[in-house]
Design a protein around this motif. Sequence first.
Motif, mmCIF file in Angstrom:
data_model
loop_
_atom_site.group_PDB
_atom_site.id
_atom_site.type_symbol
_atom_site.label_atom_id
_atom_site.label_comp_id
_atom_site.label_asym_id
_atom_site.label_seq_id
_atom_site.Cartn_x
_atom_site.Cartn_y
_atom_site.Cartn_z
ATOM 1 N N ASN A 120 -1.041 -12.602 -13.071
ATOM 2 C CA ASN A 120 -2.573 -12.223 -13.433
ATOM 3 C C ASN A 120 -3.074 -11.143 -12.570
ATOM 4 O O ASN A 120 -4.063 -10.911 -12.533
ATOM 5 N N MET A 121 -2.348 -10.513 -11.910
ATOM 6 C CA MET A 121 -2.737 -9.071 -11.273
ATOM 7 C C MET A 121 -2.465 -8.052 -12.191
ATOM 8 O O MET A 121 -1.186 -7.993 -12.729
ATOM 9 N N ASN A 122 -3.260 -7.108 -12.253
ATOM 10 C CA ASN A 122 -2.830 -5.817 -13.208
ATOM 11 C C ASN A 122 -1.914 -5.019 -12.331
ATOM 12 O O ASN A 122 -1.676 -5.001 -10.872
ATOM 13 N N SER A 123 -1.343 -3.905 -12.780
ATOM 14 C CA SER A 123 -0.525 -2.918 -12.099
ATOM 15 C C SER A 123 -1.115 -2.352 -11.003
ATOM 16 O O SER A 123 -0.538 -2.034 -9.668
ATOM 17 N N ALA A 124 -2.368 -1.926 -10.987
ATOM 18 C CA ALA A 124 -3.255 -1.223 -9.741
ATOM 19 C C ALA A 124 -3.329 -2.209 -8.520
ATOM 20 O O ALA A 124 -3.145 -1.852 -7.391
ATOM 21 N N GLU A 125 -3.647 -3.597 -8.907
ATOM 22 C CA GLU A 125 -3.919 -4.458 -7.867
ATOM 23 C C GLU A 125 -2.361 -4.861 -7.208
ATOM 24 O O GLU A 125 -2.334 -4.819 -5.940
ATOM 25 N N LEU A 126 -1.382 -5.077 -8.123
ATOM 26 C CA LEU A 126 -0.196 -5.366 -7.487
ATOM 27 C C LEU A 126 0.640 -4.298 -6.630
ATOM 28 O O LEU A 126 0.856 -4.241 -5.592
ATOM 29 N N ALA A 127 0.122 -2.821 -7.026
ATOM 30 C CA ALA A 127 0.733 -1.805 -6.275
ATOM 31 C C ALA A 127 0.215 -1.862 -5.059
ATOM 32 O O ALA A 127 0.749 -1.509 -3.996
ATOM 33 N N ALA A 128 -1.180 -1.912 -4.918
ATOM 34 C CA ALA A 128 -2.110 -1.842 -3.923
ATOM 35 C C ALA A 128 -1.562 -2.838 -2.776
ATOM 36 O O ALA A 128 -1.427 -2.698 -1.634
ATOM 37 N N TRP A 129 -1.229 -4.169 -3.455
ATOM 38 C CA TRP A 129 -0.872 -5.320 -2.604
ATOM 39 C C TRP A 129 0.348 -5.096 -1.828
ATOM 40 O O TRP A 129 0.746 -5.275 -0.764
ATOM 41 N N LEU A 130 1.359 -4.527 -2.570
ATOM 42 C CA LEU A 130 2.636 -4.153 -2.312
ATOM 43 C C LEU A 130 2.839 -3.170 -1.097
ATOM 44 O O LEU A 130 3.527 -3.433 0.049
ATOM 45 N N ARG A 131 1.805 -2.297 -1.256
ATOM 46 C CA ARG A 131 1.779 -1.156 -0.089
ATOM 47 C C ARG A 131 1.063 -1.904 1.121
ATOM 48 O O ARG A 131 1.392 -1.918 2.332
ATOM 49 N N VAL A 132 -0.081 -2.697 0.916
ATOM 50 C CA VAL A 132 -0.667 -3.193 2.301
ATOM 51 C C VAL A 132 0.038 -4.209 2.736
ATOM 52 O O VAL A 132 0.400 -4.335 4.247
ATOM 53 N N ARG A 133 1.144 -4.926 2.105
ATOM 54 C CA ARG A 133 1.995 -6.002 2.550
ATOM 55 C C ARG A 133 3.015 -5.374 3.408
ATOM 56 O O ARG A 133 3.395 -6.093 4.373
ATOM 57 N N ASP A 134 3.457 -4.008 2.994
ATOM 58 C CA ASP A 134 4.657 -3.572 3.869
ATOM 59 C C ASP A 134 4.097 -2.947 5.151
ATOM 60 O O ASP A 134 4.912 -2.330 5.875
ATOM 61 N N ALA A 135 2.770 -2.398 4.945
ATOM 62 C CA ALA A 135 2.103 -1.582 6.180
ATOM 63 C C ALA A 135 2.065 -2.306 7.336
ATOM 64 O O ALA A 135 1.919 -3.302 7.390
ATOM 65 N N ASP A 136 2.098 -1.260 8.395
ATOM 66 C CA ASP A 136 2.193 -1.816 9.703
ATOM 67 C C ASP A 136 0.975 -1.041 10.471
ATOM 68 O O ASP A 136 0.432 -0.253 9.753
ATOM 69 N N GLU A 137 0.988 -1.200 11.793
ATOM 70 C CA GLU A 137 -0.015 -0.412 12.329
ATOM 71 C C GLU A 137 0.164 1.041 12.561
ATOM 72 O O GLU A 137 -0.907 1.898 12.416
ATOM 73 N N ARG A 138 1.441 1.547 12.268
ATOM 74 C CA ARG A 138 1.429 2.970 12.464
ATOM 75 C C ARG A 138 2.038 3.489 11.197
ATOM 76 O O ARG A 138 1.868 5.070 10.751
ATOM 77 N N THR A 139 2.584 2.783 10.176
ATOM 78 C CA THR A 139 3.115 3.551 9.056
ATOM 79 C C THR A 139 2.743 2.724 7.532
ATOM 80 O O THR A 139 2.206 1.432 7.549
ATOM 81 N N GLU A 140 2.916 3.452 6.606
ATOM 82 C CA GLU A 140 2.636 3.086 5.413
ATOM 83 C C GLU A 140 3.789 3.445 4.539
ATOM 84 O O GLU A 140 4.115 4.783 4.503
ATOM 85 N N GLU A 163 6.476 3.944 -4.015
ATOM 86 C CA GLU A 163 7.956 3.580 -4.800
ATOM 87 C C GLU A 163 8.807 2.500 -3.925
ATOM 88 O O GLU A 163 9.791 2.078 -4.302
ATOM 89 N N GLU A 164 8.575 2.722 -2.584
ATOM 90 C CA GLU A 164 9.428 1.837 -1.843
ATOM 91 C C GLU A 164 8.652 0.545 -0.938
ATOM 92 O O GLU A 164 9.276 -0.109 -0.525
ATOM 93 N N ALA A 165 7.619 0.504 -1.445
ATOM 94 C CA ALA A 165 6.653 -0.828 -1.007
ATOM 95 C C ALA A 165 6.965 -2.094 -1.735
ATOM 96 O O ALA A 165 7.074 -2.323 -2.894
ATOM 97 N N GLY A 166 7.109 -3.117 -0.755
ATOM 98 C CA GLY A 166 7.390 -4.417 -1.420
ATOM 99 C C GLY A 166 8.578 -4.816 -1.635
ATOM 100 O O GLY A 166 9.458 -4.332 -1.275
ATOM 101 N N THR A 167 8.862 -6.055 -2.123
ATOM 102 C CA THR A 167 10.121 -6.561 -2.258
ATOM 103 C C THR A 167 10.829 -5.807 -3.555
ATOM 104 O O THR A 167 9.999 -5.359 -4.481
ATOM 105 N N ALA A 168 12.133 -5.887 -3.889
ATOM 106 C CA ALA A 168 12.674 -5.403 -5.043
ATOM 107 C C ALA A 168 12.073 -6.066 -6.231
ATOM 108 O O ALA A 168 11.806 -5.364 -7.332
ATOM 109 N N THR A 169 11.874 -7.294 -6.321
ATOM 110 C CA THR A 169 11.130 -8.171 -7.445
ATOM 111 C C THR A 169 9.979 -7.748 -7.425
ATOM 112 O O THR A 169 9.467 -7.538 -8.831
ATOM 113 N N GLY A 170 8.995 -7.733 -6.705
ATOM 114 C CA GLY A 170 7.759 -7.006 -6.596
ATOM 115 C C GLY A 170 7.750 -5.591 -7.266
ATOM 116 O O GLY A 170 6.731 -5.393 -8.321
#
Length: 110
Positions: free
Chosen positions: A19-39, A43-50
Amino acid sequence: MADAPELGTLWEDFHRVVNMNSAELAAWLRVRDADERTEPLPEEAGTATGRHVLAILQKRRTDLTEDDVRVMRKVVDMVTAEADVENEPEAEDSRRRHRLMTLGHDPLKA
């Protein structure tokens, strides 16, 4: 690959549980993998399935591959098994919600 009626049903089921569109999912995958210093690179953000779910969201049904169909079945099964209509996670149940969001399903989204 699946026959046309089966593929049509899978396509509908996949887009019902994702139920998330591609923009929402892409943003979530980037945020999920970001840490304090890097994002991560987009194309490498998130899990392989995501990332695969994101790629499927950007395709037409006629462009699906066997691998896409396999991932779609997996995502439908996982979200269906995890989602509890009677007991959707509350905002504070972040671990479960975040796991589902990695598959493109936000249980708090109407």
